[in-house]
Design a protein around this motif. Structure first.
Motif, PDB file in Angstrom:
ATOM      1  N   ILE A 284      72.152 -37.338 -55.306  1.00  0.00           N
ATOM      2  CA  ILE A 284      71.106 -37.951 -56.131  1.00  0.00           C
ATOM      3  C   ILE A 284      71.589 -39.286 -56.675  1.00  0.00           C
ATOM      4  CG2 ILE A 284      69.576 -37.626 -58.111  1.00  0.00           C
ATOM      5  CD1 ILE A 284      70.329 -34.598 -57.929  1.00  0.00           C
ATOM      6  N   GLU A 285      70.715 -40.287 -56.624  1.00  0.00           N
ATOM      7  CA  GLU A 285      71.052 -41.591 -57.195  1.00  0.00           C
ATOM      8  C   GLU A 285      69.872 -42.088 -58.017  1.00  0.00           C
ATOM      9  OE1 GLU A 285      73.113 -44.957 -54.904  1.00  0.00           O
ATOM     10  OE2 GLU A 285      71.046 -45.687 -55.082  1.00  0.00           O
ATOM     11  N   ILE A 286      70.154 -42.505 -59.248  1.00  0.00           N
ATOM     12  CA  ILE A 286      69.148 -43.195 -60.060  1.00  0.00           C
ATOM     13  C   ILE A 286      69.728 -44.538 -60.445  1.00  0.00           C
ATOM     14  CG2 ILE A 286      68.043 -41.091 -60.903  1.00  0.00           C
ATOM     15  CD1 ILE A 286      69.550 -41.372 -63.486  1.00  0.00           C
ATOM     16  N   SER A 287      68.865 -45.535 -60.568  1.00  0.00           N
ATOM     17  CA  SER A 287      69.357 -46.886 -60.823  1.00  0.00           C
ATOM     18  C   SER A 287      68.340 -47.671 -61.625  1.00  0.00           C
ATOM     19  CB  SER A 287      69.650 -47.596 -59.491  1.00  0.00           C
ATOM     20  OG  SER A 287      68.479 -47.662 -58.693  1.00  0.00           O
ATOM     21  N   GLY A 288      68.821 -48.695 -62.296  1.00  0.00           N
ATOM     22  CA  GLY A 288      67.941 -49.534 -63.086  1.00  0.00           C
ATOM     23  C   GLY A 288      68.670 -50.729 -63.654  1.00  0.00           C
ATOM     24  N   SER A 289      67.967 -51.505 -64.417  1.00  0.00           N
ATOM     25  CA  SER A 289      68.548 -52.691 -65.052  1.00  0.00           C
ATOM     26  C   SER A 289      67.911 -52.869 -66.420  1.00  0.00           C
ATOM     27  CB  SER A 289      68.302 -53.929 -64.179  1.00  0.00           C
ATOM     28  OG  SER A 289      66.912 -54.123 -63.977  1.00  0.00           O
ATOM     29  N   GLY A 290      68.442 -53.809 -67.150  1.00  0.00           N
ATOM     30  CA  GLY A 290      67.868 -54.097 -68.463  1.00  0.00           C
ATOM     31  C   GLY A 290      68.286 -53.105 -69.523  1.00  0.00           C
ATOM     32  N   LEU A 291      67.323 -52.587 -70.266  1.00  0.00           N
ATOM     33  CA  LEU A 291      67.610 -51.787 -71.450  1.00  0.00           C
ATOM     34  C   LEU A 291      67.706 -50.287 -71.177  1.00  0.00           C
ATOM     35  CD1 LEU A 291      65.175 -53.612 -73.934  1.00  0.00           C
ATOM     36  CD2 LEU A 291      67.614 -54.049 -73.538  1.00  0.00           C
ATOM     37  N   VAL A 292      67.509 -49.881 -69.936  1.00  0.00           N
ATOM     38  CA  VAL A 292      67.535 -48.454 -69.616  1.00  0.00           C
ATOM     39  C   VAL A 292      68.968 -47.961 -69.514  1.00  0.00           C
ATOM     40  CG1 VAL A 292      66.850 -46.708 -67.947  1.00  0.00           C
ATOM     41  CG2 VAL A 292      65.352 -48.665 -68.378  1.00  0.00           C
ATOM     42  N   ASP A 293      69.277 -46.843 -70.180  1.00  0.00           N
ATOM     43  CA  ASP A 293      70.611 -46.242 -70.123  1.00  0.00           C
ATOM     44  C   ASP A 293      70.613 -45.213 -68.990  1.00  0.00           C
ATOM     45  OD1 ASP A 293      73.033 -44.963 -70.462  1.00  0.00           O
ATOM     46  OD2 ASP A 293      72.936 -44.962 -72.647  1.00  0.00           O
ATOM     47  N   ILE A 294      71.024 -45.667 -67.809  1.00  0.00           N
ATOM     48  CA  ILE A 294      70.982 -44.832 -66.620  1.00  0.00           C
ATOM     49  C   ILE A 294      71.958 -43.664 -66.720  1.00  0.00           C
ATOM     50  CG2 ILE A 294      71.449 -44.784 -64.136  1.00  0.00           C
ATOM     51  CD1 ILE A 294      68.802 -46.073 -64.863  1.00  0.00           C
ATOM     52  N   ASP A 295      73.158 -43.916 -67.208  1.00  0.00           N
ATOM     53  CA  ASP A 295      74.168 -42.854 -67.305  1.00  0.00           C
ATOM     54  C   ASP A 295      73.688 -41.724 -68.219  1.00  0.00           C
ATOM     55  OD1 ASP A 295      75.908 -44.165 -65.605  1.00  0.00           O
ATOM     56  OD2 ASP A 295      76.894 -45.255 -67.230  1.00  0.00           O
ATOM     57  N   ASP A 296      73.076 -42.095 -69.335  1.00  0.00           N
ATOM     58  CA  ASP A 296      72.562 -41.081 -70.260  1.00  0.00           C
ATOM     59  C   ASP A 296      71.427 -40.293 -69.621  1.00  0.00           C
ATOM     60  OD1 ASP A 296      72.306 -39.905 -73.031  1.00  0.00           O
ATOM     61  OD2 ASP A 296      70.310 -40.798 -72.825  1.00  0.00           O
ATOM     62  N   LEU A 297      70.582 -40.983 -68.855  1.00  0.00           N
ATOM     63  CA  LEU A 297      69.476 -40.304 -68.183  1.00  0.00           C
ATOM     64  C   LEU A 297      70.001 -39.267 -67.191  1.00  0.00           C
ATOM     65  CD1 LEU A 297      66.489 -39.951 -67.519  1.00  0.00           C
ATOM     66  CD2 LEU A 297      66.679 -41.901 -65.955  1.00  0.00           C
ATOM     67  N   MET A 298      71.001 -39.643 -66.387  1.00  0.00           N
ATOM     68  CA  MET A 298      71.577 -38.703 -65.427  1.00  0.00           C
ATOM     69  C   MET A 298      72.223 -37.524 -66.150  1.00  0.00           C
ATOM     70  SD  MET A 298      72.211 -37.827 -62.252  1.00  0.00           S
ATOM     71  CE  MET A 298      72.318 -39.165 -61.043  1.00  0.00           C
ATOM     72  N   ALA A 299      72.944 -37.801 -67.230  1.00  0.00           N
ATOM     73  CA  ALA A 299      73.631 -36.741 -67.966  1.00  0.00           C
ATOM     74  C   ALA A 299      72.629 -35.744 -68.556  1.00  0.00           C
ATOM     75  CB  ALA A 299      74.492 -37.345 -69.073  1.00  0.00           C
TER      76      ALA A 299
END
Length: 473
Positions: A284-299
């Motif tokens: 699974i891979e999630i990705s983004g830019s800007g103000l989104v906290d991707i690591d927190d979302l995955m966790a």
């Protein structure tokens, strides 16, 4: 005085110049398929440097009544760019300019011979991203990607290549240039003609330049490998990920435990991220830019998954190197299959809701009817694309291998037809799947394809033998 008759290859050299024409042994690299399983032949290889020279090549070949096989990086998997004796290959490999990159319009115009990796790098240098991602991206070229409507691992978020194209420049079979290089997102002036050439595999014209969409570069990427109790749970997990991670999910791949064995055979130094004994795995891979906290979302996503007992084990990459190591299992699996020799490679799609059921039915049928064969099923959960490959028992000899591959394909297609699936999810038709494609081609669809071919290429010179055989016009 004795003179030697001028051959068509000689005539091409005289008409176009020695710099543009390869003949004899120099044509060999352009006449092999990506895996080295098939060998074709070409009268000559034409290598233009710009669109005007492509026009010259097309007019010269047409004057000599020679079939033209357009070719990019020659990385296709269905023999779409495989020439036959008496035909010429028209290679776009010299046309590699990035004509424009408009950061404010989030677009670029690139020539058809541009290597996909080079386009991605040029976009990255401006803080942008071209999302098409393929295993062959260091060799494949953008014109071929468009001509085959390539897929890849990011389809579930960004769509097929078709959805990344804003405009095209095409040299038609009569040598005219069709200039549809628009950078407009919204252009509703009648029929969208560029769509005729996307996925046509060079049977209607030669794509010489492409206007593509770019997106902001995702500067945060989270990658996880999760072990599952069964393949059906991959569908459940995907449905949950699609809801909780929304459009930030860029890849969701499923793999069998055999993936680890095959990857190690190809890459002996590969370090396994977890035990290889679980029934199924999801990458699974999630990705983004800007103000989104991707690591927190995955966790938070994985925390809920494990709390609800949907997964048996999992690992989250803590660096780009670790993420690459997780993807190395997926990529190494393909290399491992190739090392085991000729095998059935499939590229099919079924409704996502029936993916697990389809895989189970095909694998059970192959195992029952061909007990010496090994099934390797993997693919892109988010778009229903399954690569259900079958490795024959090579100990039985070449003739038996051919028989096993043919029988396995018959079993696969029989089940696929019952599920209302497609024999080609992302690789195209080419020459390899032409018979199977024509056998499933409804009469109204064939009539329309015939009419389009007759209108654009009445001389039948563009990639003859590819996709389907039109009746004489």
């Amino acid at each position: 005085m004795h003179t030697i008759a001028e051959t068509d290859a000689d005539r091409l050299t005289r008409m176009l110049g020695a710099d543009m024409v390869l003949t004899g042994p120099d044509t060999a690299p352009y006449c092999r398929d990506w895996f080295g399983d098939a060998q074709g032949a070409a009268l000559a290889v034409l290598r233009p440097r710009d669109t005007a020279q492509v026009q010259d090549c097309v007019r010269a070949a047409a004057a000599l009544d020679l079939g033209i096989v357009p070719q990019g990086g020659n990385t296709g998997l269905v023999l779409g760019a495989m020439p036959d004796s008496g035909q010429v290959v028209l290679s776009l490999e010299r046309m590699t300019r990035i004509r424009a990159l408009d950061a404010d319009n989030f677009s670029a115009v690139v020539e058809a011979g541009t290597i996909l990796h080079d386009l991605k790098q040029a976009a990255a240098a401006r803080g942008l991203f071209f999302p098409l991602t393929l295993g062959a991206q260091g060799s494949c070229r953008i014109g071929g990607n468009v001509s085959t409507n390539a897929g890849g691992v990011n389809v579930l978020r960004y769509g097929m290549t078709r959805e990344l194209v804003l405009g095209l420049e095409v040299v038609l079979p009569d040598g005219r240039v069709l200039d549809l290089l628009s950078g407009l997102r919204k252009d509703n002036r009648g029929i969208d003609l560029k769509q005729l050439f996307i996925g046509a595999e060079g049977t209607l014209g030669i794509i010489t330049a492409v206007a593509v969409k770019l997106t902001p570069a995702p500067d945060r990427v989270a990658t996880a490998l999760v072990a599952l109790p069964r393949l059906e749970d991959a569908i459940t997990l995907y449905r949950r990920a699609r809801r909780e991670c929304c459009d930030l999910m860029s890849a969701f791949e499923f793999m069998p435990p055999l993936a680890f064995t095959l990857a190690r055979e190809a890459r002996p130094d590969l370090t396994l991220p977890m035990a290889d004994t679980h029934p199924a795995y999801a990458l699974i891979e999630i990705s983004g830019s800007g103000l989104v906290d991707i690591d927190d979302l995955m966790a938070r996503f994985l925390e809920g998954v494990f709390a609800d007992g949907l997964a048996l084990d999992g690992v989250v990459a803590q660096s780009q190197a670790q993420a690459a190591a997780l993807w190395a299992v997926r990529e190494g699996m393909n290399e491992g299959q190739a090392r085991r020799g000729r095998h059935l490679r499939s590229d099919v799609s079924v409704p996502l809701s029936r993916l697990a059921e389809f895989v189970a039915e095909v694998e059970a049928a192959v195992t029952a009817q061909l007990p010496g064969c090994t099934c390797v099923s993997y693919g892109h959960v988010g778009d229903g694309n399954v690569h259900l490959n079958v490795l024959p028992d090579h100990a039985l000899g070449p003739d038996s291998v051919d028989d096993q591959i043919a029988r396995a394909k018959g079993i696969l297609h029989q089940v696929l037809d019952r599920f209302g699936g497609s024999i080609s999810a992302e690789h195209g038709i080419g020459r390899l799947k032409k018979v199977d494609f024509e056998a499933r081609l409804p009469a109204p669809q064939r009539a329309l394809l015939e009419a389009i071919k007759q209108a654009i290429d009445p001389g039948r010179i563009m990639n003859p033998g590819c996709q389907f055989d039109p009746v004489a016009g």
